[in-house]
Scaffold this motif. Sequence first.
Motif, mmCIF file in Angstrom:
data_model
loop_
_atom_site.group_PDB
_atom_site.id
_atom_site.type_symbol
_atom_site.label_atom_id
_atom_site.label_comp_id
_atom_site.label_asym_id
_atom_site.label_seq_id
_atom_site.Cartn_x
_atom_site.Cartn_y
_atom_site.Cartn_z
ATOM 1 N N VAL A 22 53.211 -71.444 22.745
ATOM 2 C CA VAL A 22 52.903 -70.966 24.088
ATOM 3 C C VAL A 22 52.588 -69.484 23.948
ATOM 4 N N ASP A 23 51.410 -69.075 24.441
ATOM 5 C CA ASP A 23 50.978 -67.681 24.353
ATOM 6 C C ASP A 23 50.839 -67.098 25.751
ATOM 7 N N CYS A 24 51.004 -65.784 25.838
ATOM 8 C CA CYS A 24 50.819 -65.062 27.099
ATOM 9 C C CYS A 24 49.700 -64.061 26.860
ATOM 10 N N THR A 25 48.520 -64.292 27.482
ATOM 11 C CA THR A 25 47.328 -63.515 27.109
ATOM 12 C C THR A 25 46.524 -62.887 28.243
ATOM 13 N N PRO A 26 46.839 -62.445 29.385
ATOM 14 C CA PRO A 26 48.098 -62.487 30.111
ATOM 15 C C PRO A 26 48.370 -63.828 30.774
ATOM 16 N N ASP A 27 47.350 -64.724 30.857
ATOM 17 C CA ASP A 27 47.641 -66.066 31.366
ATOM 18 C C ASP A 27 48.469 -66.812 30.324
ATOM 19 N N THR A 28 49.281 -67.753 30.782
ATOM 20 C CA THR A 28 50.090 -68.547 29.863
ATOM 21 C C THR A 28 49.245 -69.696 29.337
ATOM 22 N N VAL A 29 49.092 -69.762 28.016
ATOM 23 C CA VAL A 29 48.292 -70.794 27.367
ATOM 24 C C VAL A 29 49.225 -71.648 26.520
ATOM 25 N N VAL A 30 49.266 -72.952 26.825
ATOM 26 C CA VAL A 30 50.073 -73.899 26.063
ATOM 27 C C VAL A 30 49.127 -74.615 25.098
ATOM 28 N N THR A 31 49.420 -74.509 23.804
ATOM 29 C CA THR A 31 48.599 -75.149 22.781
ATOM 30 C C THR A 31 49.383 -76.312 22.187
ATOM 31 N N LEU A 32 48.749 -77.479 22.160
ATOM 32 C CA LEU A 32 49.388 -78.671 21.609
ATOM 33 C C LEU A 32 49.073 -78.794 20.113
ATOM 34 N N VAL A 33 49.790 -79.675 19.442
ATOM 35 C CA VAL A 33 49.609 -79.847 17.997
ATOM 36 C C VAL A 33 48.201 -80.323 17.630
ATOM 37 N N ASP A 34 47.501 -80.968 18.557
ATOM 38 C CA ASP A 34 46.137 -81.425 18.269
ATOM 39 C C ASP A 34 45.073 -80.380 18.631
ATOM 40 N N GLY A 35 45.516 -79.183 19.065
ATOM 41 C CA GLY A 35 44.591 -78.108 19.400
ATOM 42 C C GLY A 35 44.216 -78.022 20.864
ATOM 43 N N THR A 36 44.601 -79.012 21.678
ATOM 44 C CA THR A 36 44.323 -78.981 23.113
ATOM 45 C C THR A 36 45.053 -77.804 23.739
ATOM 46 N N LYS A 37 44.366 -77.089 24.630
ATOM 47 C CA LYS A 37 44.965 -75.924 25.280
ATOM 48 C C LYS A 37 44.978 -76.123 26.791
ATOM 49 N N TYR A 38 46.085 -75.711 27.400
ATOM 50 C CA TYR A 38 46.224 -75.751 28.847
ATOM 51 C C TYR A 38 46.601 -74.356 29.330
ATOM 52 N N ILE A 39 45.886 -73.858 30.334
ATOM 53 C CA ILE A 39 46.256 -72.601 30.972
ATOM 54 C C ILE A 39 47.076 -72.973 32.193
ATOM 55 N N VAL A 40 48.305 -72.437 32.269
ATOM 56 C CA VAL A 40 49.226 -72.832 33.334
ATOM 57 C C VAL A 40 49.696 -71.628 34.132
ATOM 58 N N ALA A 41 50.160 -71.900 35.349
ATOM 59 C CA ALA A 41 50.612 -70.842 36.250
ATOM 60 C C ALA A 41 52.000 -70.320 35.880
ATOM 61 N N GLU A 42 52.815 -71.141 35.210
ATOM 62 C CA GLU A 42 54.165 -70.729 34.840
ATOM 63 C C GLU A 42 54.116 -69.639 33.766
ATOM 64 N N SER A 43 55.141 -68.801 33.758
ATOM 65 C CA SER A 43 55.237 -67.765 32.727
ATOM 66 C C SER A 43 55.698 -68.387 31.416
ATOM 67 N N LEU A 44 55.577 -67.632 30.358
ATOM 68 C CA LEU A 44 56.028 -68.079 29.045
ATOM 69 C C LEU A 44 57.513 -68.451 29.099
ATOM 70 N N ASP A 45 58.325 -67.620 29.749
ATOM 71 C CA ASP A 45 59.759 -67.890 29.863
ATOM 72 C C ASP A 45 60.044 -69.156 30.667
ATOM 73 N N GLU A 46 59.263 -69.398 31.714
ATOM 74 C CA GLU A 46 59.461 -70.607 32.522
ATOM 75 C C GLU A 46 59.132 -71.867 31.720
ATOM 76 N N VAL A 47 58.069 -71.822 30.915
ATOM 77 C CA VAL A 47 57.720 -72.976 30.082
ATOM 78 C C VAL A 47 58.840 -73.219 29.071
ATOM 79 N N ARG A 48 59.314 -72.147 28.443
ATOM 80 C CA ARG A 48 60.413 -72.283 27.481
ATOM 81 C C ARG A 48 61.637 -72.906 28.151
ATOM 82 N N ASP A 49 61.996 -72.425 29.342
ATOM 83 C CA ASP A 49 63.159 -72.958 30.062
ATOM 84 C C ASP A 49 62.982 -74.422 30.425
ATOM 85 N N GLU A 50 61.760 -74.819 30.808
ATOM 86 C CA GLU A 50 61.478 -76.226 31.125
ATOM 87 C C GLU A 50 61.724 -77.109 29.905
#
Length: 91
Positions: A22-50
């Motif tokens: 999970v990267d913060c660039t400043p948008d939060t980008v979640v990268t999956l093991v297959d390379g798929t990327k999702y830009i999400v509204a949650e912060s990096l810390d919120e994704v980690r907590d989830e």
Amino acid sequence: MISLTRLSGTTFLLNADLIERVDCTPDTVVTLVDGTKYIVAESLDEVRDEVIDYRAAIVARAALPDASAIPPVRPTRQSRLSAVPPRGVTP
């Protein structure tokens, strides 16, 4: 699975086991093991907590004497997952 929100406001469920980083660039980008990327509204810390809450719920259910009789956890945006249900709530 964890619930995340796209920047458009729509929510979706993501298999937390497939997250590579999970990267913060400043948008939060979640990268999956297959390379798929999702830009999400949650912060990096919120994704980690989830992810932590999701995995804690799995461990908590597995530790119960008759875990197969417990209905699956259905997280909502308003309440966080917890290993112990709030008082007055029956599973």
